[in-house]
Design a protein around this motif. Structure first.
Motif, short mmCIF file in Angstrom:
data_model
loop_
_atom_site.label_atom_id
_atom_site.label_comp_id
_atom_site.label_asym_id
_atom_site.label_seq_id
_atom_site.Cartn_x
_atom_site.Cartn_y
_atom_site.Cartn_z
N SER A 8 -11.10 67.95 50.08
CA SER A 8 -11.21 69.12 50.96
C SER A 8 -11.80 68.80 52.33
N LYS A 9 -12.50 67.71 52.46
CA LYS A 9 -13.13 67.36 53.74
C LYS A 9 -12.38 66.26 54.49
N LEU A 10 -11.30 65.76 53.89
CA LEU A 10 -10.56 64.68 54.52
C LEU A 10 -9.66 65.22 55.63
N SER A 11 -9.58 64.47 56.72
CA SER A 11 -8.61 64.80 57.76
C SER A 11 -7.23 64.40 57.26
N PHE A 12 -6.21 64.85 57.97
CA PHE A 12 -4.85 64.48 57.61
C PHE A 12 -4.69 62.96 57.61
N GLY A 43 -3.36 60.52 43.94
CA GLY A 43 -2.28 60.62 44.92
C GLY A 43 -1.74 62.03 45.03
N VAL A 44 -1.63 62.72 43.92
CA VAL A 44 -1.17 64.11 43.95
C VAL A 44 -2.15 64.97 44.75
N LYS A 45 -3.45 64.78 44.52
CA LYS A 45 -4.46 65.53 45.27
C LYS A 45 -4.37 65.24 46.77
N LEU A 46 -4.21 63.97 47.11
CA LEU A 46 -4.10 63.59 48.52
C LEU A 46 -2.84 64.16 49.15
N SER A 47 -1.75 64.14 48.41
CA SER A 47 -0.49 64.69 48.89
C SER A 47 -0.62 66.19 49.15
N ARG A 48 -1.28 66.89 48.24
CA ARG A 48 -1.49 68.34 48.41
C ARG A 48 -2.38 68.63 49.61
N ARG A 49 -3.37 67.78 49.85
CA ARG A 49 -4.24 67.94 51.02
C ARG A 49 -3.43 67.78 52.31
N CYS A 50 -2.59 66.75 52.36
CA CYS A 50 -1.75 66.53 53.53
C CYS A 50 -0.83 67.72 53.75
N GLU A 51 -0.22 68.19 52.69
CA GLU A 51 0.70 69.33 52.80
C GLU A 51 -0.04 70.58 53.30
N SER A 52 -1.23 70.80 52.79
CA SER A 52 -2.02 71.95 53.22
C SER A 52 -2.36 71.87 54.71
N LEU A 53 -2.77 70.70 55.16
CA LEU A 53 -3.11 70.53 56.57
C LEU A 53 -1.88 70.68 57.46
N LEU A 54 -0.74 70.20 57.01
CA LEU A 54 0.50 70.38 57.77
C LEU A 54 0.89 71.85 57.84
N ASP A 55 0.72 72.57 56.74
CA ASP A 55 1.01 74.01 56.73
C ASP A 55 0.11 74.76 57.71
N GLN A 56 -1.18 74.39 57.72
CA GLN A 56 -2.11 75.03 58.66
C GLN A 56 -1.70 74.77 60.10
N ALA A 57 -1.32 73.54 60.40
CA ALA A 57 -0.90 73.20 61.76
C ALA A 57 0.37 73.97 62.12
N ASP A 58 1.30 74.07 61.19
CA ASP A 58 2.53 74.81 61.43
C ASP A 58 2.25 76.28 61.72
N GLN A 59 1.34 76.87 60.96
CA GLN A 59 0.97 78.27 61.19
C GLN A 59 0.36 78.46 62.57
N ARG A 60 -0.48 77.53 62.98
CA ARG A 60 -1.09 77.62 64.31
C ARG A 60 -0.03 77.53 65.40
#
Length: 71
Positions: A8-12, A43-60
Protein backbone atom coordinates in the motif's frame (compact mmCIF):
# COMPACT_ATOMS: atom_id res chain seq x y z
CA UNK A 1 10.30 -14.95 0.22
CA UNK A 2 7.60 -13.23 2.24
CA UNK A 3 4.04 -13.04 0.96
CA UNK A 4 2.96 -10.60 3.68
CA UNK A 5 4.41 -7.64 1.78
CA UNK A 6 2.55 -4.38 2.45
CA UNK A 7 2.23 -2.92 -1.03
CA UNK A 8 0.00 0.00 0.00
CA UNK A 9 2.91 2.41 0.44
CA UNK A 10 4.83 1.47 -2.70
CA UNK A 11 5.02 3.87 -5.61
CA UNK A 12 4.16 2.59 -9.06
CA UNK A 13 7.83 2.46 -9.95
CA UNK A 14 8.78 0.56 -6.79
CA UNK A 15 6.00 -1.99 -7.26
CA UNK A 16 6.81 -2.47 -10.95
CA UNK A 17 10.51 -2.92 -10.20
CA UNK A 18 9.81 -5.52 -7.52
CA UNK A 19 7.37 -7.28 -9.83
CA UNK A 20 9.97 -7.38 -12.61
CA UNK A 21 12.53 -8.89 -10.22
CA UNK A 22 10.04 -11.56 -9.12
CA UNK A 23 9.17 -12.44 -12.71
CA UNK A 24 12.86 -12.87 -13.52
CA UNK A 25 13.29 -15.21 -10.53
CA UNK A 26 10.23 -17.23 -11.50
CA UNK A 27 11.32 -17.45 -15.13
CA UNK A 28 14.74 -18.71 -14.10
CA UNK A 29 13.10 -21.89 -12.83
CA UNK A 30 15.58 -22.10 -9.98
CA UNK A 31 13.20 -21.44 -7.09
CA UNK A 32 11.85 -24.38 -5.12
CA UNK A 33 8.10 -24.95 -5.45
CA UNK A 34 7.16 -23.34 -2.12
CA UNK A 35 9.22 -20.23 -2.88
CA UNK A 36 7.73 -20.06 -6.37
CA UNK A 37 4.22 -20.10 -4.94
CA UNK A 38 5.11 -17.39 -2.42
CA UNK A 39 6.73 -15.31 -5.18
CA UNK A 40 3.62 -15.71 -7.32
CA UNK A 41 1.40 -14.55 -4.43
CA UNK A 42 3.62 -11.51 -3.90
CA UNK A 43 3.58 -10.83 -7.63
CA UNK A 44 -0.22 -10.80 -7.64
CA UNK A 45 -0.20 -8.21 -4.83
CA UNK A 46 2.34 -6.07 -6.68
CA UNK A 47 0.37 -6.35 -9.91
CA UNK A 48 -2.82 -5.24 -8.13
CA UNK A 49 -0.95 -2.28 -6.62
CA UNK A 50 0.28 -1.21 -10.06
CA UNK A 51 -3.20 -1.56 -11.51
CA UNK A 52 -4.70 0.48 -8.67
CA UNK A 53 -2.18 3.29 -9.13
CA UNK A 54 -2.78 3.31 -12.89
CA UNK A 55 -6.55 3.50 -12.30
CA UNK A 56 -6.05 6.44 -9.94
CA UNK A 57 -3.90 8.25 -12.49
CA UNK A 58 -6.48 7.57 -15.21
CA UNK A 59 -9.26 8.99 -13.04
CA UNK A 60 -7.22 12.13 -12.38
CA UNK A 61 -6.60 12.57 -16.11
CA UNK A 62 -10.30 12.12 -16.87
CA UNK A 63 -11.16 14.82 -14.34
CA UNK A 64 -8.62 17.17 -15.92
CA UNK A 65 -9.90 16.45 -19.43
CA UNK A 66 -13.49 17.09 -18.37
CA UNK A 67 -12.51 20.51 -17.03
CA UNK A 68 -13.73 19.77 -13.51
CA UNK A 69 -11.80 20.93 -10.47
CA UNK A 70 -10.48 17.75 -8.78
CA UNK A 71 -10.77 19.27 -5.30
Amino acid sequence: MSNDLDTSKLSFEQALNQLSELVAKLESGELPLEESVAAFETGVKLSRRCESLLDQADQRLQVLESGEDPE
